[in-house]
Write a protein that holds these residues in place. Structure first.
Motif, PDB file in Angstrom:
ATOM      1  N   ALA A  34      18.703 -76.467 -62.671  1.00  0.00           N
ATOM      2  CA  ALA A  34      19.696 -76.286 -61.605  1.00  0.00           C
ATOM      3  C   ALA A  34      19.768 -74.830 -61.140  1.00  0.00           C
ATOM      4  O   ALA A  34      20.393 -74.540 -60.125  1.00  0.00           O
ATOM      5  N   ARG A  35      19.138 -73.928 -61.889  1.00  0.00           N
ATOM      6  CA  ARG A  35      19.074 -72.538 -61.404  1.00  0.00           C
ATOM      7  C   ARG A  35      17.727 -72.224 -60.769  1.00  0.00           C
ATOM      8  O   ARG A  35      17.420 -71.066 -60.494  1.00  0.00           O
ATOM      9  N   GLY A  36      16.885 -73.246 -60.612  1.00  0.00           N
ATOM     10  CA  GLY A  36      15.647 -73.063 -59.860  1.00  0.00           C
ATOM     11  C   GLY A  36      14.427 -72.705 -60.687  1.00  0.00           C
ATOM     12  O   GLY A  36      13.360 -72.449 -60.141  1.00  0.00           O
ATOM     13  N   ARG A  37      14.542 -72.688 -62.030  1.00  0.00           N
ATOM     14  CA  ARG A  37      13.331 -72.433 -62.846  1.00  0.00           C
ATOM     15  C   ARG A  37      12.553 -73.724 -62.986  1.00  0.00           C
ATOM     16  O   ARG A  37      13.151 -74.788 -63.133  1.00  0.00           O
ATOM     17  N   SER A  38      11.214 -73.642 -63.005  1.00  0.00           N
ATOM     18  CA  SER A  38      10.490 -74.885 -63.227  1.00  0.00           C
ATOM     19  C   SER A  38       9.579 -74.815 -64.440  1.00  0.00           C
ATOM     20  O   SER A  38       9.115 -73.744 -64.834  1.00  0.00           O
ATOM     21  N   PHE A  39       9.364 -75.976 -65.033  1.00  0.00           N
ATOM     22  CA  PHE A  39       8.592 -76.127 -66.272  1.00  0.00           C
ATOM     23  C   PHE A  39       7.683 -77.318 -66.027  1.00  0.00           C
ATOM     24  O   PHE A  39       8.187 -78.421 -65.812  1.00  0.00           O
ATOM     25  N   GLU A  40       6.363 -77.103 -66.034  1.00  0.00           N
ATOM     26  CA  GLU A  40       5.523 -78.240 -65.659  1.00  0.00           C
ATOM     27  C   GLU A  40       4.165 -78.233 -66.329  1.00  0.00           C
ATOM     28  O   GLU A  40       3.724 -77.219 -66.866  1.00  0.00           O
TER      29      GLU A  40
ATOM     30  N   ASP B 101      13.028 -85.029 -42.135  1.00  0.00           N
ATOM     31  CA  ASP B 101      13.652 -83.714 -42.213  1.00  0.00           C
ATOM     32  C   ASP B 101      14.587 -83.629 -43.437  1.00  0.00           C
ATOM     33  O   ASP B 101      14.571 -82.647 -44.181  1.00  0.00           O
ATOM     34  N   GLY B 102      15.374 -84.664 -43.666  1.00  0.00           N
ATOM     35  CA  GLY B 102      16.321 -84.648 -44.783  1.00  0.00           C
ATOM     36  C   GLY B 102      15.602 -84.617 -46.127  1.00  0.00           C
ATOM     37  O   GLY B 102      15.951 -83.838 -47.024  1.00  0.00           O
ATOM     38  N   LEU B 103      14.569 -85.450 -46.280  1.00  0.00           N
ATOM     39  CA  LEU B 103      13.836 -85.453 -47.552  1.00  0.00           C
ATOM     40  C   LEU B 103      13.082 -84.131 -47.750  1.00  0.00           C
ATOM     41  O   LEU B 103      12.943 -83.655 -48.879  1.00  0.00           O
ATOM     42  N   SER B 104      12.637 -83.528 -46.657  1.00  0.00           N
ATOM     43  CA  SER B 104      11.988 -82.212 -46.749  1.00  0.00           C
ATOM     44  C   SER B 104      12.978 -81.165 -47.257  1.00  0.00           C
ATOM     45  O   SER B 104      12.628 -80.301 -48.068  1.00  0.00           O
ATOM     46  N   ARG B 105      14.220 -81.254 -46.797  1.00  0.00           N
ATOM     47  CA  ARG B 105      15.227 -80.296 -47.279  1.00  0.00           C
ATOM     48  C   ARG B 105      15.537 -80.521 -48.755  1.00  0.00           C
ATOM     49  O   ARG B 105      15.727 -79.578 -49.521  1.00  0.00           O
ATOM     50  N   PHE B 106      15.571 -81.775 -49.178  1.00  0.00           N
ATOM     51  CA  PHE B 106      15.744 -82.047 -50.616  1.00  0.00           C
ATOM     52  C   PHE B 106      14.601 -81.405 -51.414  1.00  0.00           C
ATOM     53  O   PHE B 106      14.810 -80.863 -52.493  1.00  0.00           O
ATOM     54  N   ALA B 107      13.375 -81.514 -50.871  1.00  0.00           N
ATOM     55  CA  ALA B 107      12.196 -81.003 -51.596  1.00  0.00           C
ATOM     56  C   ALA B 107      12.033 -79.494 -51.434  1.00  0.00           C
ATOM     57  O   ALA B 107      11.369 -78.849 -52.243  1.00  0.00           O
ATOM     58  N   GLY B 108      12.599 -78.942 -50.368  1.00  0.00           N
ATOM     59  CA  GLY B 108      12.455 -77.499 -50.116  1.00  0.00           C
ATOM     60  C   GLY B 108      11.147 -77.147 -49.432  1.00  0.00           C
ATOM     61  O   GLY B 108      10.741 -75.979 -49.422  1.00  0.00           O
TER      62      GLY B 108
ATOM     63  N   ALA C 209      16.615 -81.951 -58.742  1.00  0.00           N
ATOM     64  CA  ALA C 209      17.432 -80.773 -59.074  1.00  0.00           C
ATOM     65  C   ALA C 209      18.510 -80.548 -58.017  1.00  0.00           C
ATOM     66  O   ALA C 209      19.611 -80.065 -58.323  1.00  0.00           O
ATOM     67  N   THR C 210      18.221 -80.923 -56.780  1.00  0.00           N
ATOM     68  CA  THR C 210      19.231 -80.793 -55.712  1.00  0.00           C
ATOM     69  C   THR C 210      20.410 -81.730 -55.997  1.00  0.00           C
ATOM     70  O   THR C 210      21.575 -81.354 -55.824  1.00  0.00           O
ATOM     71  N   LEU C 211      20.077 -82.935 -56.480  1.00  0.00           N
ATOM     72  CA  LEU C 211      21.161 -83.864 -56.852  1.00  0.00           C
ATOM     73  C   LEU C 211      21.869 -83.407 -58.135  1.00  0.00           C
ATOM     74  O   LEU C 211      23.021 -83.762 -58.373  1.00  0.00           O
ATOM     75  N   ALA C 212      21.164 -82.642 -58.967  1.00  0.00           N
ATOM     76  CA  ALA C 212      21.780 -82.134 -60.206  1.00  0.00           C
ATOM     77  C   ALA C 212      22.652 -80.921 -59.935  1.00  0.00           C
ATOM     78  O   ALA C 212      23.404 -80.480 -60.807  1.00  0.00           O
TER      79      ALA C 212
ATOM     80  N   GLU D 143      16.006 -74.079 -55.367  1.00  0.00           N
ATOM     81  CA  GLU D 143      14.899 -73.185 -55.033  1.00  0.00           C
ATOM     82  C   GLU D 143      15.100 -72.546 -53.664  1.00  0.00           C
ATOM     83  O   GLU D 143      14.808 -71.363 -53.476  1.00  0.00           O
ATOM     84  N   SER D 144      15.599 -73.315 -52.705  1.00  0.00           N
ATOM     85  CA  SER D 144      15.747 -72.774 -51.339  1.00  0.00           C
ATOM     86  C   SER D 144      17.171 -72.295 -51.055  1.00  0.00           C
ATOM     87  O   SER D 144      17.406 -71.561 -50.108  1.00  0.00           O
TER      88      SER D 144
END
Ligand code: GLN
Length: 342
Positions: free
Chosen positions: A73-79, A166-173, A235-238, A245-246
């Motif tokens: 939720a702070r924008g760090r990613s682990f993958e 557009d909306g799903l793009s904003r969710f994804a950043g 993460a946007t929903l979290a 990220e954005s």
């Protein structure tokens, strides 16, 4: 005295008096990365499940593809794994389009139009429509999802699809676009979805032309994402509706919690109860092999692995999510006894 119901608004405004939350943080970043790596190696060799083939373009996916992404939720990613491989989002789009509709028309009205209870039937069930007086039971199976898409703002199919994209793009950043191949393949083989839309229309539970609504829904399912995109969307929903990220606020926090409630009830189709029992976090799966899981306040977890169980849920995805939910503490129902006061 007037009868009160749980559907009534609280006696204050949620926007100006934000509710308190009951969530904590992810463990240390190094621990999260270590456990994500462990989960990958633990389940990489699992060969169970079958790649979906009822949409011809999906049958070509390699069963070996496998990726895991956590976006905090702070924008760090682990993958780890195939994190840059694009695949069509399919049913994982459904909660996000529901979120956009709630944002546009209000979550009370969306519930009245679509329902928020689980069907207990497979994702493409017509029986579920026939057996329930409300016809659509929730926005996360095909009937409710096509009805949801029919409610997306816009007077033409093009405007509706652009609102979704557009909306799903904003969710994804990032800007998402459609896979023409997957769209053409599904559009040529989805008479059942057209049938569902016409049936709903006959009951007055569809809110746009049935064939046009099905077409927008098919385009929505063909939007291409990576497993990182799905984790960022989760993460946007979290994160109360803000992409960590954005920094973009995509939906209101009051909408966010309702979307997660529906994911908990119905995100894994007829196995939603088993999922919540075993894993304890809202999730949503899709037939191309993606699963997104949301730990409120903590982050989004996404997995990508095409082989599916008979209900259409990624086999490795379920195993990884179960492992990570335990190891990084995502289960919403977990508590530990405190020492008693003496
Ligand atoms: N586009 C697919 C369909 O409607 C989505 C289904 C899914 O991912 N479960 O059949």
């Amino acid at each position: 005295m007037a009868r009160l119901s749980m559907h009534d608004r609280l006696p204050y405004d949620e926007a100006t008096t934000p509710p308190r939350v009951s969530t904590g943080d992810l463990p240390d970043p190094a621990d999260v990365q270590r456990v994500v790596t462990e989960a990958f190696h633990l389940y990489q060799a699992n060969a169970d499940g079958v790649v979906a083939d009822y949409i011809p373009a999906l049958a070509a996916a390699s069963p070996d593809l496998f990726g895991i992404s956590v976006v905090g939720a702070r924008g760090r990613s682990f993958e780890i794994g195939d994190v840059d491989t694009p695949f069509s989002i399919q049913s994982v789009s459904k909660p996000f389009v529901f979120a956009l509709v709630c944002e546009a028309e209000g979550y009370d009205s969306a519930r009245q139009h679509l329902g928020v209870n689980s069907t207990g039937f497979p994702f493409n069930s017509l029986m579920a429509v026939e057996l329930n007086d409300a016809r659509t039971m929730n926005p996360l199976v095909n009937a409710g999802a096509i009805a949801t898409t029919s409610l997306v703002p816009g007077t033409t199919a093009e405007e509706k699809f652009e609102h979704v994209r557009d909306g799903l793009s904003r969710f994804a950043g990032r800007e998402l676009s459609m896979s023409e191949d997957v769209y053409a393949s599904e559009a040529g083989s989805n008479m059942r979805n057209h049938g569902i839309a016409h049936l709903l229309n006959s009951y007055g539970r569809l809110y746009f032309d049935p064939d046009a609504a099905t077409d927008v829904y098919t385009r929505q399912c063909s939007l291409e994402v990576t497993v990182h995109d799905l984790a960022a969307m989760g993460a946007t929903l979290a994160n109360g509706g803000v992409n960590p990220e954005s920094g973009d606020r995509v939906i209101a926090a009051s909408v966010c919690r309702r979307v997660l409630a529906v994911m908990a009830t119905a995100g894994l189709y007829e196995l939603s109860g088993d999922w919540l029992y075993e894993i304890g976090v809202p999730g949503k799966s899709g037939v191309s092999g993606g699963i997104v899981t949301v730990a409120p306040g903590k982050g989004g977890l996404a997995t990508f692995s095409p082989p599916l169980d008979p209900a259409g849920n990624s086999v490795r995805g379920q195993l990884v999510t179960k492992y990570l939910a335990e190891r990084i503490g995502l289960n919403l129902f977990a508590s530990e006894a405190r020492p008693t006061l003496s």
